[in-house]
Design an enzyme around this catalytic site. Structure first.
Site, short mmCIF file in Angstrom:
data_model
loop_
_atom_site.label_atom_id
_atom_site.label_comp_id
_atom_site.label_asym_id
_atom_site.label_seq_id
_atom_site.Cartn_x
_atom_site.Cartn_y
_atom_site.Cartn_z
N GLY A 229 -1.56 1.01 -6.93
CA GLY A 229 -2.09 0.27 -5.74
C GLY A 229 -2.22 0.78 -4.61
O GLY A 229 -2.34 2.33 -4.36
N ASN A 230 -2.34 0.47 -3.81
CA ASN A 230 -2.77 0.91 -2.76
C ASN A 230 -2.18 0.74 -1.43
O ASN A 230 -1.43 -0.63 -1.28
CB ASN A 230 -4.13 1.14 -2.16
CG ASN A 230 -4.53 0.28 -2.23
OD1 ASN A 230 -4.62 -0.58 -1.02
ND2 ASN A 230 -5.65 0.36 -3.31
N ARG A 231 -1.45 0.56 -0.19
CA ARG A 231 -0.83 0.23 1.07
C ARG A 231 -2.29 -0.32 1.77
O ARG A 231 -1.34 -1.05 3.07
CB ARG A 231 -1.20 1.67 1.89
CG ARG A 231 -0.38 2.73 1.22
CD ARG A 231 0.16 4.12 2.69
NE ARG A 231 0.66 4.73 2.40
CZ ARG A 231 2.16 5.18 1.17
NH1 ARG A 231 2.56 4.00 1.56
NH2 ARG A 231 3.03 6.59 0.99
N SER A 232 -3.41 -1.28 1.56
CA SER A 232 -3.48 -1.99 2.49
C SER A 232 -3.21 -3.40 2.34
O SER A 232 -2.71 -3.93 1.57
CB SER A 232 -5.44 -2.76 1.06
OG SER A 232 -6.08 -4.00 2.24
N ALA B 107 -9.43 -2.90 -0.86
CA ALA B 107 -9.43 -1.62 -1.00
C ALA B 107 -9.46 -1.29 -2.32
O ALA B 107 -8.18 -1.21 -3.00
CB ALA B 107 -8.70 -1.06 -0.73
#
Ligand code: CTP
Length: 404
Positions: free
Chosen positions: A212-215, A279
């Site tokens: 995943g990512n930090r969005s 994102a």
């Protein structure tokens, strides 16, 4: 404010008497005012005062013993929620704010606040310590996130003798706030269909792990909130986030890039404006394991084979309706403007919002953002740091100008 229909909610508190002046001044400004009071408010001010000032009966009770037909039960006065152009709760006690934030509806005022799809304005009024309490601030944050307008309280001496914020602002200040909302509520996106994507995507490795990512989703949610306020019919396709659904917005929750792809393409053709703030993960594990993967040995490295996900934005660029406006986002850590420009051309966008992620502009998770807009004509508009909701409005201003 001639002809503006205002539903004035009055809650219990010493400041309730000031609402009588407020009602009178709203009427003098040309508004048609109906008042709904809580039981506690009626302890402070006689409902008769308000009905004399507004020339309408005051809505007080949900239930009436003299119901003539069963269909009236529970629906009494609820029409006020659809009748009004604006619902204004002033003073709004900590208790009522907490109830509205959490959807409780145990009196007529909170029922109407819950049912009202028109702009809701709240003037928090309470003792300074109650106002500054984290719980109250969190509840106000929840309301703000949902697109409720909060009139900041005045600072001064309270009935208890405490000094600090929490006083009902002067009637003139409240009227000015409402007037601005009525005039400035240029519903310049009225009935326009706006699709917004937000948040990260999660690409499963196995049933418990993902890429995943930090969005945080805050930018996309702010755009959805702002567009809904400007009258748009908003669909928000969001990855996993911890955010409240903005008022009147249709929310579709997805997890993976594939799910987002499906949801966005199903809706894309009928949109007037598409804003892709999500994102989206560019890669996903090619074969997610059906079972939780076990650790092999202490030394063995693990290779994950990744394949690309569909580029949703690029695909939307090909299928979107003629005349619609397509906006992409670019998150860059270097050569922000140059890279943004290249994405704008490659994905056939009308506008791109460039975020330069730096130490001073963390982007993810923050309530503020520093962005630049680049349009298809190459015009660059670099904005100073501001709240994401303000960025959202500036973006919509640009979109409205592009549509014109
Ligand atoms: N985007 C998308 N689908 C993807 C990847 C990105 O729709 N699979 C969209 C994002 O929502 C954003 C824009 O494309 O509006 C730009 O995303 P970004 O990741 O910055 O650009 P990429 O084209 O993926 O380029 P790179 O990651 O190489 O910078």
């Amino acid at each position: 404010m001639r002809g503006t229909k205002i539903l004035l909610g009055v809650t219990g508190g010493i400041a309730a008497y000031k609402s009588a002046y407020l009602a009178r001044e709203l009427v003098r400004a040309g508004a048609d005012v109906h008042v709904v009071m809580t039981e506690a408010a009626a302890e402070f001010v006689q409902p008769l005062t308000f009905s004399a000032l507004t020339r309408h009966p005051v809505a007080l009770e949900m239930w009436h013993r003299d119901q003539s037909t069963e269909s009236e039960i529970g629906t009494r006065h609820i029409h006020l929620a659809t009748w009004c152009d604006i619902m204004l709760i002033a003073p709004a006690s900590a208790n009522t704010i907490a109830k509205v934030a959490h959807g409780l509806s145990d009196n007529l005022l909170t029922v109407l606040a819950l049912a009202c799809r028109r702009p809701l304005v709240v003037a928090p009024t309470m003792d300074a310590d109650m106002y500054l309490n984290d719980v109250t601030q969190q509840n106000l944050g929840v309301l703000r996130q949902r697109g409720v307008d909060i009139i900041p309280p005045a600072i001064g001496e309270h009935a208890s003798g405490l000094m600090g914020p929490g006083r009902l602002p002067d009637v003139e200040v409240i009227i000015e706030f409402v007037r601005k909302l009525v005039d400035g509520r240029h519903e310049d996106l009225r009935k326009k269909r706006v699709l917004v994507t937000a948040g990260p995507t999660y690409e499963p490795i196995d049933p418990v792990r993902f890429i995943g990512n930090r969005s945080s989703g805050k930018m996309g949610f702010a755009i959805a909130t702002a567009a809904a306020k400007r009258g748009a019919d908003v669909t928000l396709v969001t990855g996993p986030v911890h955010l409240e659904t903005p008022r009147t917005v249709d929310r579709i929750d997805v997890e993976t890039a594939h799910e987002m792809h499906r949801a966005v393409l199903a809706a894309a053709k009928k949109q007037d404006v598409i804003i892709m703030a999500a994102a989206v993960s560019d890669y996903r594990p090619s074969k997610p394991s059906g079972q939780k993967m076990k650790k092999m040995s202490a030394e063995a490295a693990l290779d994950l084979h990744l394949v690309t996900t569909p580029d949703i934005l690029a695909e939307v660029g090909r299928v979107r309706r003629r005349g619609s406006v397509l906006v992409g986002f670019a998150l860059e850590t270097e050569n922000a403007l140059e890279n943004g420009r290249a994405k704008l051309t490659k994905k056939q966008l009308d506008l791109i919002v460039v975020n330069a992620a730096t130490k001073d502009n963390p982007v993810f998770g923050s309530d503020r953002n520093t962005v630049a807009f680049i349009d298809h004509a190459g015009h660059v508009d670099e904005l100073p740091a501001m709240e994401k909701i303000e960025v959202a409005h500036r973006l919509l201003d640009r979109i409205v100008a592009l549509r014109a």
